[in-house]
Design a protein around this motif. Structure first.
Motif, PDB file in Angstrom:
ATOM      1  N   TYR A  82      -1.530  -1.227  -8.511  1.00 58.77           N
ATOM      2  CA  TYR A  82      -2.865  -1.352  -9.086  1.00 58.77           C
ATOM      3  C   TYR A  82      -4.015  -0.992  -8.160  1.00 58.77           C
ATOM      4  CZ  TYR A  82      -6.068  -3.268 -12.613  1.00 58.77           C
ATOM      5  OH  TYR A  82      -7.025  -3.415 -13.585  1.00 58.77           O
ATOM      6  N   THR A  83      -4.139  -1.688  -7.051  1.00 60.60           N
ATOM      7  CA  THR A  83      -5.409  -1.628  -6.306  1.00 60.60           C
ATOM      8  C   THR A  83      -5.647  -0.359  -5.505  1.00 60.60           C
ATOM      9  OG1 THR A  83      -5.360  -4.018  -6.161  1.00 60.60           O
ATOM     10  CG2 THR A  83      -6.831  -2.897  -4.657  1.00 60.60           C
ATOM     11  N   TYR A  84      -4.710   0.035  -4.659  1.00 63.01           N
ATOM     12  CA  TYR A  84      -4.953   1.159  -3.757  1.00 63.01           C
ATOM     13  C   TYR A  84      -3.623   1.662  -3.234  1.00 63.01           C
ATOM     14  CZ  TYR A  84      -4.035  -1.959   0.238  1.00 63.01           C
ATOM     15  OH  TYR A  84      -3.449  -2.802   1.140  1.00 63.01           O
ATOM     16  N   ASP A  85      -3.605   2.731  -2.470  1.00 63.89           N
ATOM     17  CA  ASP A  85      -2.413   3.105  -1.713  1.00 63.89           C
ATOM     18  C   ASP A  85      -2.798   3.956  -0.506  1.00 63.89           C
ATOM     19  OD1 ASP A  85      -1.223   5.521  -4.188  1.00 63.89           O
ATOM     20  OD2 ASP A  85      -2.733   5.738  -2.625  1.00 63.89           O
ATOM     21  N   THR A  86      -1.799   4.270   0.307  1.00 61.06           N
ATOM     22  CA  THR A  86      -2.089   4.947   1.574  1.00 61.06           C
ATOM     23  C   THR A  86      -2.674   6.342   1.328  1.00 61.06           C
ATOM     24  OG1 THR A  86       0.269   5.535   1.628  1.00 61.06           O
ATOM     25  CG2 THR A  86      -0.450   3.745   3.061  1.00 61.06           C
ATOM     26  N   TYR A  87      -2.295   6.964   0.253  1.00 60.84           N
ATOM     27  CA  TYR A  87      -2.848   8.288  -0.054  1.00 60.84           C
ATOM     28  C   TYR A  87      -4.351   8.175  -0.272  1.00 60.84           C
ATOM     29  CZ  TYR A  87      -3.504  12.827  -2.303  1.00 60.84           C
ATOM     30  OH  TYR A  87      -3.932  14.098  -2.610  1.00 60.84           O
ATOM     31  N   ALA A  88      -4.749   7.206  -1.088  1.00 62.05           N
ATOM     32  CA  ALA A  88      -6.173   7.033  -1.395  1.00 62.05           C
ATOM     33  C   ALA A  88      -6.958   6.718  -0.130  1.00 62.05           C
ATOM     34  CB  ALA A  88      -6.359   5.923  -2.421  1.00 62.05           C
ATOM     35  N   ALA A 129       0.757  -1.248   0.000  1.00 60.59           N
ATOM     36  CA  ALA A 129       0.000   0.000   0.000  1.00 60.59           C
ATOM     37  C   ALA A 129       0.784   1.293   0.000  1.00 60.59           C
ATOM     38  CB  ALA A 129      -0.924   0.020   1.209  1.00 60.59           C
ATOM     39  N   SER A 130       2.030   1.315   0.450  1.00 59.00           N
ATOM     40  CA  SER A 130       2.639   2.612   0.726  1.00 59.00           C
ATOM     41  C   SER A 130       2.941   3.435  -0.510  1.00 59.00           C
ATOM     42  CB  SER A 130       3.924   2.417   1.529  1.00 59.00           C
ATOM     43  OG  SER A 130       3.627   1.664   2.682  1.00 59.00           O
ATOM     44  N   THR A 131       2.747   4.722  -0.376  1.00 60.47           N
ATOM     45  CA  THR A 131       2.910   5.626  -1.521  1.00 60.47           C
ATOM     46  C   THR A 131       4.318   5.712  -2.110  1.00 60.47           C
ATOM     47  OG1 THR A 131       2.702   7.301   0.209  1.00 60.47           O
ATOM     48  CG2 THR A 131       0.967   7.193  -1.405  1.00 60.47           C
ATOM     49  N   PRO A 132       5.394   5.474  -1.368  1.00 57.12           N
ATOM     50  CA  PRO A 132       6.713   5.518  -1.998  1.00 57.12           C
ATOM     51  C   PRO A 132       6.828   4.640  -3.240  1.00 57.12           C
ATOM     52  CG  PRO A 132       6.998   5.414   0.355  1.00 57.12           C
ATOM     53  CD  PRO A 132       5.520   5.335   0.109  1.00 57.12           C
ATOM     54  N   ILE A 133       5.970   3.639  -3.378  1.00 60.73           N
ATOM     55  CA  ILE A 133       6.026   2.767  -4.547  1.00 60.73           C
ATOM     56  C   ILE A 133       5.838   3.566  -5.838  1.00 60.73           C
ATOM     57  CG2 ILE A 133       4.828   0.880  -5.758  1.00 60.73           C
ATOM     58  CD1 ILE A 133       4.225  -0.311  -3.007  1.00 60.73           C
ATOM     59  N   THR A 134       5.027   4.615  -5.762  1.00 60.81           N
ATOM     60  CA  THR A 134       4.851   5.426  -6.964  1.00 60.81           C
ATOM     61  C   THR A 134       5.443   6.817  -6.800  1.00 60.81           C
ATOM     62  OG1 THR A 134       2.655   5.907  -6.108  1.00 60.81           O
ATOM     63  CG2 THR A 134       2.810   4.293  -7.885  1.00 60.81           C
ATOM     64  N   ASN A 135       6.247   6.989  -5.768  1.00 58.04           N
ATOM     65  CA  ASN A 135       6.924   8.263  -5.598  1.00 58.04           C
ATOM     66  C   ASN A 135       8.439   8.086  -5.628  1.00 58.04           C
ATOM     67  OD1 ASN A 135       5.044  10.693  -5.108  1.00 58.04           O
ATOM     68  ND2 ASN A 135       4.082   9.048  -3.984  1.00 58.04           N
ATOM     69  N   GLU A 136       9.046   8.106  -4.451  1.00 55.36           N
ATOM     70  CA  GLU A 136      10.516   8.052  -4.424  1.00 55.36           C
ATOM     71  C   GLU A 136      11.075   6.789  -5.069  1.00 55.36           C
ATOM     72  OE1 GLU A 136       9.056  10.491  -1.022  1.00 55.36           O
ATOM     73  OE2 GLU A 136       8.689   8.416  -1.625  1.00 55.36           O
TER      74      GLU A 136
END
Lengths: 319, 400, 294
Positions: free
Chosen positions: B143-149, B127-134
């Motif tokens: 795909y499914t969700y992240d902590t931001y959502a 879930a954590s947002t770093p996956i699509t950030n840093e």
């Protein structure tokens, strides 16, 4: 601890090492190299542990602290400071030795179960530090550790090249263990293990010997962990968790306490089982490990190599 | 003997698939998940089954010219086991993509391996947002969700509904911290105030002391920045100590399996954000019934997302007739996703699949009329709003 | 009113919660101490037996309609019987060997039990309700004390005191203590020592199961509830002094309180403060706080 030890065989050094080296040289062409590297790292870890348990009679339940702690140190040095792999490994072994001195100094004052519990407690403290300190990355672990270039020349990113390097490190570590055991120092350790009061009465500073054994064991365990962190390019909390400490006990017990190759066999078996089973039976892995533990303790105390050695010596060797 | 060997070698060299675009005409999908640990109920075997469903449906409907195989493995929530397995899959197992990957540390580790071996990754569970950030890279789809959502859904809704003062109970590891951080921003952006937070060891067992601290802060809302059994234990104990009477609990990451485990009596009235609910419409009901018939539990968002992502991947492979990572990824990003799981779904440059999310509230026991009838859907959060806007992205791949 | 910057209400409630946790530690370490003190075995399976107790209560309630009060008897009985089986078939064979083999065996058993339950029940855990009679709570002003938790403290302490009295103050206890030190003499006096030992192991495991039933309504009943706890309980027993019954009870309670305090002041350390204390105590008082010098 007075473990049940199989009678030691009288194999000349070079037989042993040639044999191991040969197997090590052929294996990567038959089996997936990264898997072999994992075995080698854990084999070294188990050999280091066996030095302490099988030969000095001290059951440390916190060896993961050295294994994992050094993994983090090496990982950090290679990733953040740009250290070359051989320096990283040296630092890892050094850290292991240092931590071993601290643990040993504190734990050796007590004997038996208390010794084990102190090592467990100290290892939990290390776990806590690993969890909290920024540089370890906590639950994420220390990721993306570069393998780098050995001596600044040899690129270790290729699996086979890395394999040869790990094999060399393993053989080196095994050699250290072997020389330690078959030396006057090793003999005194065995004497302490078998009958401590007598050793004391003979005038040996028992604590100093134990401490030295502890430091050597911790240092090699640290080397194993550091190597592993370079192989997988990752150091994580699993490496410092008490389950890992339990695992190395199992490997050593299964392979054969107090034998040189026992831990290697044990490590290969357990790592192999885990890999194979993880795909097929998931949750049963734990049950199977438990069963192996129980069976070993009840009926198989000498471990695989120990039992084999016992079978051989029924053919007439003298001890 | 030697001549035969030489001949065989030459034959293989020439017959080598220079023609076929899909390596040995088999697409291999790897499902790397937690089959036995903390998260096995919310993904695990269910995700594997969802993958099987996706493959079976794809073959039945699209009749592709290539074969499809599934391999699965239990990473036991350990980054090293996962990385090792992924490496083995990519190096010698000819696996084309590794999927699911619950637990942030696992996902990040496998992302490194995927990038090094140039293989595609479909992340559903982590879930954590770093996956699509840093930590973003160009072989990964989140795909499914992240902590931001999650934060954006639950925290926003609760703050707007009147929960102005917050206190966080946070699992003391990266995921918890990320969730707390994202939620704090949302709360303050919406006129709320965070009075404080307390971190509990992960995993925790007894939260009474932390909950009492939350209670003494006097905050209106206690935000639970944790997951799995930590969340369920926190909720249970809050009810015990009568904390739920005066303060409301916001489960920042909750799944239908958690509600099922706790029971409606304890969870009623709680807000949560989910990517999927089985009872949304006829489409979701139909799919979920098929899932339920085998698994005997209703699917979570992760399991539904797993189906959707695998199907989308296979469609892309068929469309470009290749399993080359770059080509398939480009196709996946080009094609929108509209199936029972995702409406208005699109994969962005940073790898983030944005789609509508749902804000739900747990029903009271009286309101629930059938088994697993747990959610009241309060709002649909449109894709554009639910996820972090690209303008705020810290991913180097995003052109601003 | 604030004490050292902490609101007294918060302090009071944390200490009370610490007392509740301490009661668990006390009962669990009591079982461990009994087994170690009298059998010289470190029962690593204690956490699994605790978990088993909770599961027996859960499953009996689910499938047999057994209520909580009955479970308080049934679970310890069931696990006690299992303890007899374990002792007779396995632990007995290790008599005479270094007692660390006992540790390794029970460690293996713990893995087996935990693995089996993980396989069948997953790890999310299931709810178990406290009995009606104990639901609700008492408003103490500085906090709302759930009745059930108060009951836990009373029940745990009651059992601890009973056990202590039995072992330290009755002739049965004296026989047990004698059997540890000179089994041959005690056997010569006509007392069946092996039976005594089996019974002791069974009682120790039953105590763990009892704690499990007490815990079931508080924590989710899940297969890992024991392994999370066992390491901490070991530390408690070691600090208290491995063979000392009183030591483990007092230490268990004391550590619960200290842990509660830590949670107020420095929460992240609450998981590890016990180990820190253990190391310090072992350095200063090697036999533990109440232990007899080896």
């Amino acid at each position: 601890m007075k473990p049940v030890i199989a009678a030691a065989g009288k194999t000349p050094t070079w037989h042993l090492f040639l044999g191991v080296a040969l197997v090590g040289a052929i294996a990567p062409f038959v089996v997936y190299p990264t898997f072999l590297m994992k075995i080698l790292c854990f084999a070294l870890f188990a050999c280091a542990f066996n030095l302490l348990l099988g030969y000095a009679g001290l059951l440390s339940f916190g060896h993961a602290a050295f294994f994992g702690g050094s993994a983090y140190v090496t990982g950090w040095l290679c990733k953040q400071v740009g250290a070359t792999p051989e320096l990283g490994l040296l630092a890892g072994a050094g850290f292991g030795a240092l931590l071993g001195a601290v643990f040993g100094g504190l734990a050796i004052r007590r004997a038996g179960i208390y010794f084990s519990m102190i090592t467990l407690g100290l290892a939990q403290l290390v776990f806590f530090l690993a969890l909290q300190m920024k540089f370890t990355g906590g639950e994420d672990g220390l990721q993306g550790i570069p393998r780098g270039k050995l001596f600044g020349l040899v690129d270790l990113n290729d699996s086979m090249t890395m394999y040869w390097f790990v094999l060399l490190v393993f053989l080196g570590g095994l050699f250290v263990v072997y020389r330690t055991i078959h030396s006057p120092f090793g003999q005194i350790l065995k004497a302490i293990r078998d009958n401590e009061p007598r050793a004391i009465s003979l005038g040996y500073d028992v604590d100093r010997y134990k401490l030295l054994a502890f430091v050597i064991s911790a240092s090699l365990a640290g080397l194993a962990g550091s190597t592993k962190s370079l192989v997988f390019q990752l150091a994580s909390l699993t490496d410092v968790h008490w389950h890992t400490s339990g695992q190395v006990v199992l490997m050593t017990l299964l392979g054969g306490l107090g034998t040189v190759l026992g831990p290697v066999v044990g490590a290969a078996t357990i790592v192999g089982l885990e890999n194979v089973l993880a795909d097929k039976v998931g949750p049963w892995v734990m049950v199977i490990m438990g069963v192996i533990f129980v069976v070993c303790v009840l009926a198989f105390r000498r471990g695989i190599v120990g039992e084999l050695a016992a079978l051989r010596s029924r053919g007439g060797a003298d001890h | 003997m030697k001549r035969t060997a030489l001949a065989a070698a030459l034959f293989t060299a020439f017959a080598a698939p220079a023609m076929a675009q899909i390596s040995d005409n088999v697409v291999r999908i790897g499902v790397l998940t937690d089959l036995s640990g903390t998260y096995s109920d919310l993904t695990g075997a269910g995700a594997v089954y969802a993958t099987e469903m996706a493959v079976a449906d794809f073959i039945a409907k699209e009749k592709p010219g290539f074969k499809i195989e599934i391999v699965s493995a239990d990473h036991q929530n350990k980054a090293d086991i996962a990385a090792n397995k992924a490496r083995e899959w990519f190096e010698s197992g000819k696996v084309d993509t590794a999927t699911e990957l619950v637990t942030t540390s696992v996902a990040l580790a496998v992302m490194e391996v995927g990038k090094a071996k140039n293989k595609l990754l479909l992340i559903n569970g982590a879930a954590s947002t770093p996956i699509t950030n840093e930590k973003c890279n160009d072989v990964t789809v989140h795909y499914t969700y992240d902590t931001y959502a999650l934060a954006n859904g639950t925290a926003k809704a609760v703050t707007k509904a009147g929960g102005k003062t917050w206190f966080f109970l946070t699992a003391d590891y990266a995921f918890g911290h990320a969730l707390e951080k994202d939620s704090t921003k949302v709360v303050t952006d919406n006129g709320g105030q965070v009075l404080g937070s307390v971190r509990h060891p992960f995993p925790g067992q007894d939260f009474s002391s932390f909950l009492l601290k939350a209670q003494s802060s006097g905050a209106q809302v206690i935000g639970l920045a944790n997951a799995g059994s930590d969340t369920t234990n926190s909720i249970k104990q809050a009810a015990e100590f009568g904390i739920s009477k005066k303060q409301s609990l916001a489960g920042l990451l909750m799944f239908i399996t958690d509600v099922h485990a706790l029971g409606l009596k304890t969870t009623q009235g709680m807000y949560l954000t989910d990517s999927f609910y089985w009872d949304l419409n006829d489409e979701t009901r139909a799919w979920s019934k098929r899932y339920f018939d085998k698994m005997k539990k209703m699917p979570t968002g992760i399991q539904a997302g797993q189906y959707s992502s695998v199907y989308h991947y296979l469609s892309a492979v068929k469309a470009v007739n290749s399993d080359d990572t770059a080509k398939v990824m480009a196709q996946m990003k080009k094609t929108p996703i509209n199936d029972f799981f995702a409406k208005n779904g699109k994969i962005r440059d940073d790898g983030r699949m944005v789609h509508d999310m749902y804000l739900a509230q747990v029903k009271t026991p009286a309101e629930s009329t059938k088994p697993w009838d747990y959610y009241k859907i309060k709002a649909t959060i449109p894709a554009a709003e639910a996820f972090q806007p690209l303008s705020e992205s810290r991913c180097p791949l995003v052109k601003k | 009113m604030e004490i050292f910057g902490i609101p007294s209400a918060l302090l009071g409630s944390q200490l009370l919660v610490g007392l509740i946790n301490g009661s668990f530690y006390a009962v669990l370490s009591l079982g461990l101490a009994i087994i170690f003190g009298l059998l010289n075995i470190i029962n690593f399976a204690h956490g699994a037996q605790y978990m088993l107790g909770a599961f027996v209560a859960l499953l009996a309630s689910k499938y047999l309609g057994v209520n909580y009060w009955l479970a308080l008897l049934l679970a310890p009985l069931t696990v006690g019987v299992l303890g007899v089986v374990i002792e007779r078939t396995m632990l007995q064979r290790l008599r005479g060997l270094d007692h660390l083999y006992g540790l390794l065996l029970t460690f293996g058993l713990a893995l087996i039990l935990e693995g089996l339950f993980k396989n069948f029940f997953g790890v999310s855990g299931e709810s178990y309700e406290a009995p009606e009679a104990l639901s609700g709570g008492v408003d103490l002003g500085f906090m709302f004390l759930p009745l059930y938790r108060g009951f836990v403290v009373v029940a745990a302490l009651g059992v601890c005191l009973m056990a202590w009295y039995l072992i330290e103050r009755t002739s049965l206890g004296a026989t047990l203590r004698a059997a540890t030190q000179r089994p041959d003499l005690v056997q010569a006096l006509g007392i069946n020592v092996p039976v005594l030992i089996t019974a002791t192991y069974a009682v120790g495991s039953a105590l763990a199961a009892f704690a499990g039933v007490l815990a079931a309504p508080i924590f989710q009943v899940n297969p890992v509830m024991g392994s999370n706890l066992i390491i901490v309980v070991f530390a408690v027993v070691v600090i208290g002094g491995m063979g000392s019954i009183l030591g483990s009870i007092v230490t268990g309670l004391g550590l619960g309180l200290i842990e509660g305090l830590t949670k107020v002041v420095y929460p992240e350390a609450s998981a590890v403060v016990i180990f820190l204390i253990m190391v310090i105590v072992l350095l200063l008082r090697p036999a533990g706080l109440f232990g007899k010098q080896a």
